[in-house]
Design a protein around this motif. Structure first.
Motif, PDB file in Angstrom:
ATOM      1  N   THR A 218       0.841  -1.194   0.000  1.00 19.45           N
ATOM      2  CA  THR A 218       0.000   0.000   0.000  1.00 19.45           C
ATOM      3  C   THR A 218       0.881   1.250   0.000  1.00 19.45           C
ATOM      4  OG1 THR A 218      -0.124  -0.003   2.426  1.00 19.45           O
ATOM      5  CG2 THR A 218      -1.875  -1.161   1.214  1.00 19.45           C
TER       6      THR A 218
ATOM      7  N   GLU B 189      -9.731   5.010  -1.381  1.00 20.60           N
ATOM      8  CA  GLU B 189      -9.395   3.765  -0.698  1.00 20.60           C
ATOM      9  C   GLU B 189     -10.052   2.550  -1.358  1.00 20.60           C
ATOM     10  OE1 GLU B 189      -8.494   5.191   3.858  1.00 20.60           O
ATOM     11  OE2 GLU B 189     -10.573   4.718   3.314  1.00 20.60           O
TER      12      GLU B 189
ATOM     13  N   ALA C 265      -4.252   2.345  -1.114  1.00 18.58           N
ATOM     14  CA  ALA C 265      -3.913   3.449  -0.212  1.00 18.58           C
ATOM     15  C   ALA C 265      -3.669   2.944   1.202  1.00 18.58           C
ATOM     16  CB  ALA C 265      -5.035   4.479  -0.211  1.00 18.58           C
TER      17      ALA C 265
ATOM     18  N   ASN D 179      -2.928   3.965   5.437  1.00 16.47           N
ATOM     19  CA  ASN D 179      -3.577   4.864   6.398  1.00 16.47           C
ATOM     20  C   ASN D 179      -2.755   6.115   6.690  1.00 16.47           C
ATOM     21  OD1 ASN D 179      -5.865   3.257   6.767  1.00 16.47           O
ATOM     22  ND2 ASN D 179      -4.840   2.004   8.301  1.00 16.47           N
TER      23      ASN D 179
ATOM     24  N   ARG E 163      -1.780   9.515   5.667  1.00 20.61           N
ATOM     25  CA  ARG E 163      -2.325  10.502   4.725  1.00 20.61           C
ATOM     26  C   ARG E 163      -1.772  11.882   5.029  1.00 20.61           C
ATOM     27  NH1 ARG E 163      -7.155   8.307   7.214  1.00 20.61           N
ATOM     28  NH2 ARG E 163      -7.620   6.268   6.264  1.00 20.61           N
TER      29      ARG E 163
END
Length: 382
Positions: free
Chosen positions: A52, A128, A133, A135, A137
């Motif tokens: 991710t 998402e 993606a 977590n 951010r």
């Protein structure tokens, strides 16, 4: 001349990125209409992989997206920062409405509240659901949008881990509210703010005042950084601030450089291999994703192991490299190095010979393997 060069570089980045960006239109119930997006995926993005990527939201994407996406693409290419997904929201015709807040409460209201909910409740889930993606951010803003990004800090559980505010046009009471909120954060949070000597006078004054207050916060979970650039105006400071902000946010992620090698690795109380293990565990803890082992860090740990005459660290490193890069000359090179250090020259020579059949890496190629073979063979003949 300097400003001309920066302008030229910015235009060059912009022109090259236009063909790479994905342009999307998303339907929004919150906004009762549509909104245009710009999305940049990492160069080797593979939706089938388990990996991710950090997600970076860019407000005012009409002019901020290209320079931010260009910096991310460049720095991630050299492994200074991780590959990231960049999502820009176009607001050329809507920014005044999007960033509207109540004149009494100074919190989003009306169209501002709708945009706030659009980003958190519609855009984020959309990204998402459709992309890989993580977590971790980040959100970027400039003047009006740099004020707006702060509102996401006041959620019980903020959805962003890093905030980048260029010359923010702060709402009344925002500085005091930020001080209160940032002081009690319980999750590691990065906050970067910047102004410049030729910034808009009122914005510069309020930003400097905010810095004086925010810089006094004592919270080990807050990582606050500030820049006051010389010879830059309200717009040029953005170009200067983007790489600085990324470097601050991803400071722990960066490869081991000469300074870290001297001041941290060589002075570490544990072994060099333990330092490597802890560094990568810390990266996963802070950013929420696993960093792939890179050759630069392998070389640093090998050098420290040799300098400290730590044969066990060298052996552990060689085994890790073999596991991570079984088809690369790296595995033969470091196993050979270990056997040399151990004094088993025959096994070292065998590893180097096997390495000729493997794929070269960034720093280890056929010529280097051959050189190690000749040196080892010569040592055996002595």
């Amino acid at each position: 001349m300097k400003n001309f060069y920066l302008l030229f570089l910015g235009l060059f980045i912009s022109l090259n990125l236009q063909s790479q960006a994905i342009y999307k239109t998303i339907d929004s119930e919150k906004l009762e209409g549509q909104r245009e997006l710009k999305i940049q995926l990492p160069r080797n993005y593979n939706p089938e992989e388990k990996r991710t990527y950090p997600i970076i939201f860019v407000l005012d994407a009409d002019y901020l997206f290209e320079p931010i996406a260009g910096n991310i693409d460049y720095q991630s290419y050299w492994e200074d920062i991780p590959d990231c997904i960049v999502v820009g929201v176009n607001q050329a015709d809507t920014r005044i409405d999007d960033f509207h807040y109540h004149e009494d409460t100074n919190f989003p209201i009306g169209t501002g509240a709708k945009f706030y909910e659009f980003l958190a409740a519609e855009l984020l889930p959309y990204i998402e659901d459709n992309y890989k993606a993580s977590n971790f951010r980040i959100i970027f803003g400039h003047d009006l949008s740099a004020n707006f990004i702060n509102y996401y800090l006041f959620k019980d559980e903020p959805i962003f881990r890093a905030y980048v505010a260029f010359s923010p046009e702060l709402a009344p009471e925002m500085t005091n509210r930020l001080q209160q909120r940032l002081s009690i954060l319980k999750q590691e949070t990065f906050y970067y703010m910047a102004t410049a000597d030729a910034d808009i006078k009122d914005l510069r004054a309020s930003t400097l005042k905010a810095h004086d207050i925010l810089s006094t916060i004592e919270n080990e979970k807050l990582f606050y950084k500030f820049d006051d650039f010389e010879d830059a105006n309200h717009y040029a400071l953005v170009g200067r601030g983007i790489p600085k902000a990324l470097n601050e946010i991803f400071g722990l992620f960066k490869p081991i450089n000469a300074k870290e090698y001297r001041e941290k690795l060589l002075t570490y109380e544990g072994t060099p291999f333990e330092y490597l293990t802890k560094k990568y565990e810390d990266i996963e803890y802070f950013y929420g994703f696993e960093k792939e082992l890179i050759e630069n860090d392998i070389r640093a740990i090998a050098a420290a192991s040799n300098k400290k005459d730590d044969l066990e660290s060298l052996e552990n490193l060689a085994k890790l490299v073999k596991k991570k890069f079984p088809d690369s000359m790296l595995s033969a090179y470091y196993l050979g190095m270990y056997y040399e250090k151990e004094g088993n020259l025959k096994k070292a020579l065998l590893q180097y010979k096997n390495g000729l059949l493997l794929k070269p890496s960034q720093f280890v190629d056929k010529e280097i393997i051959l050189e190690k073979m000749y040196d080892t063979q010569e040592a055996l003949n002595d």
